[in-house]
Design a protein around this motif. Structure first.
Motif, PDB file in Angstrom:
ATOM      1  N   LEU A 276     -46.244   2.891 -15.725  1.00  0.00           N
ATOM      2  CA  LEU A 276     -44.907   3.341 -15.236  1.00  0.00           C
ATOM      3  C   LEU A 276     -45.227   4.618 -14.855  1.00  0.00           C
ATOM      4  O   LEU A 276     -44.285   5.098 -13.636  1.00  0.00           O
ATOM      5  N   LYS A 277     -45.607   5.594 -15.404  1.00  0.00           N
ATOM      6  CA  LYS A 277     -45.911   6.929 -14.929  1.00  0.00           C
ATOM      7  C   LYS A 277     -46.665   7.055 -13.634  1.00  0.00           C
ATOM      8  O   LYS A 277     -46.240   7.824 -12.600  1.00  0.00           O
TER       9      LYS A 277
ATOM     10  N   THR B  76     -44.057   5.976 -10.492  1.00  0.00           N
ATOM     11  CA  THR B  76     -42.906   6.823 -10.150  1.00  0.00           C
ATOM     12  C   THR B  76     -43.304   8.347  -9.926  1.00  0.00           C
ATOM     13  O   THR B  76     -44.130   8.662 -10.534  1.00  0.00           O
ATOM     14  N   LYS B  77     -42.389   8.687  -9.367  1.00  0.00           N
ATOM     15  CA  LYS B  77     -42.604  10.362  -8.798  1.00  0.00           C
ATOM     16  C   LYS B  77     -42.130  11.219  -9.973  1.00  0.00           C
ATOM     17  O   LYS B  77     -42.271  12.505 -10.040  1.00  0.00           O
ATOM     18  N   GLU B  78     -41.168  10.468 -10.803  1.00  0.00           N
ATOM     19  CA  GLU B  78     -40.357  11.277 -11.942  1.00  0.00           C
ATOM     20  C   GLU B  78     -41.477  11.528 -12.916  1.00  0.00           C
ATOM     21  O   GLU B  78     -42.406  10.979 -13.131  1.00  0.00           O
TER      22      GLU B  78
ATOM     23  N   ILE C 213     -41.463  11.409 -16.752  1.00  0.00           N
ATOM     24  CA  ILE C 213     -41.269  10.719 -17.716  1.00  0.00           C
ATOM     25  C   ILE C 213     -42.204  10.917 -18.962  1.00  0.00           C
ATOM     26  O   ILE C 213     -43.229  10.764 -19.055  1.00  0.00           O
TER      27      ILE C 213
ATOM     28  N   GLN D 252     -36.481   7.418 -20.933  1.00  0.00           N
ATOM     29  CA  GLN D 252     -37.184   7.233 -19.489  1.00  0.00           C
ATOM     30  C   GLN D 252     -38.059   6.229 -19.081  1.00  0.00           C
ATOM     31  O   GLN D 252     -38.076   5.624 -18.174  1.00  0.00           O
ATOM     32  N   TYR D 253     -38.701   5.760 -20.015  1.00  0.00           N
ATOM     33  CA  TYR D 253     -39.835   4.762 -20.037  1.00  0.00           C
ATOM     34  C   TYR D 253     -39.044   3.511 -19.627  1.00  0.00           C
ATOM     35  O   TYR D 253     -39.328   2.510 -18.767  1.00  0.00           O
TER      36      TYR D 253
ATOM     37  N   ALA E   9     -35.979   2.995 -18.576  1.00  0.00           N
ATOM     38  CA  ALA E   9     -35.163   3.107 -17.518  1.00  0.00           C
ATOM     39  C   ALA E   9     -36.115   2.849 -16.111  1.00  0.00           C
ATOM     40  O   ALA E   9     -35.877   2.185 -15.357  1.00  0.00           O
ATOM     41  N   VAL E  10     -37.299   3.377 -16.083  1.00  0.00           N
ATOM     42  CA  VAL E  10     -38.356   3.058 -14.975  1.00  0.00           C
ATOM     43  C   VAL E  10     -38.609   1.684 -14.981  1.00  0.00           C
ATOM     44  O   VAL E  10     -38.932   0.933 -14.141  1.00  0.00           O
TER      45      VAL E  10
ATOM     46  N   ARG F 113     -36.087  -0.697 -13.479  1.00  0.00           N
ATOM     47  CA  ARG F 113     -35.990  -0.488 -12.330  1.00  0.00           C
ATOM     48  C   ARG F 113     -36.926  -1.507 -11.774  1.00  0.00           C
ATOM     49  O   ARG F 113     -37.075  -1.873 -10.544  1.00  0.00           O
ATOM     50  N   MET F 114     -38.016  -1.505 -12.280  1.00  0.00           N
ATOM     51  CA  MET F 114     -39.358  -2.213 -11.944  1.00  0.00           C
ATOM     52  C   MET F 114     -39.456  -3.590 -12.353  1.00  0.00           C
ATOM     53  O   MET F 114     -40.472  -4.218 -11.972  1.00  0.00           O
TER      54      MET F 114
END
Length: 73
Positions: A39-40, A43-45, A47, A52-53, A55-56, A59-60
């Motif tokens: 996940l990290k 994403t460019k965010e 987290i 946060q994990y 939420a990503v 989205r995926m």
């Protein structure tokens, strides 16, 4: 039979550093784990916590669980 993912629930497992969700292969339940490092990397965010994990991951989710021929949102 392909895996299906009708259940939208998921949870963060801090011991495994992963998101756990469930798929089904016919009548068999299959636990699926996605490492937070994936996940990290996806994403460019920045987290670093459970919310946060998740939420990503949310989205995926479509890209991870959709068959190659289904449309992505």
């Amino acid at each position: 039979m392909a895996l299906s993912f009708p259940n939208q629930s998921r949870s963060y497992d801090p011991g495994r550093q992963s998101i756990r969700f469930t798929g089904y292969d016919g009548v068999f339940e299959v636990s699926v784990f996605v490492d937070v490092a994936i996940l990290k990397a996806a994403t460019k965010e920045r987290i670093s916590d459970e919310a946060q994990y998740l939420a990503v991951f949310d989205r995926m989710r479509t890209e991870m669980t959709c068959s190659p021929d289904c449309p992505h949102s």
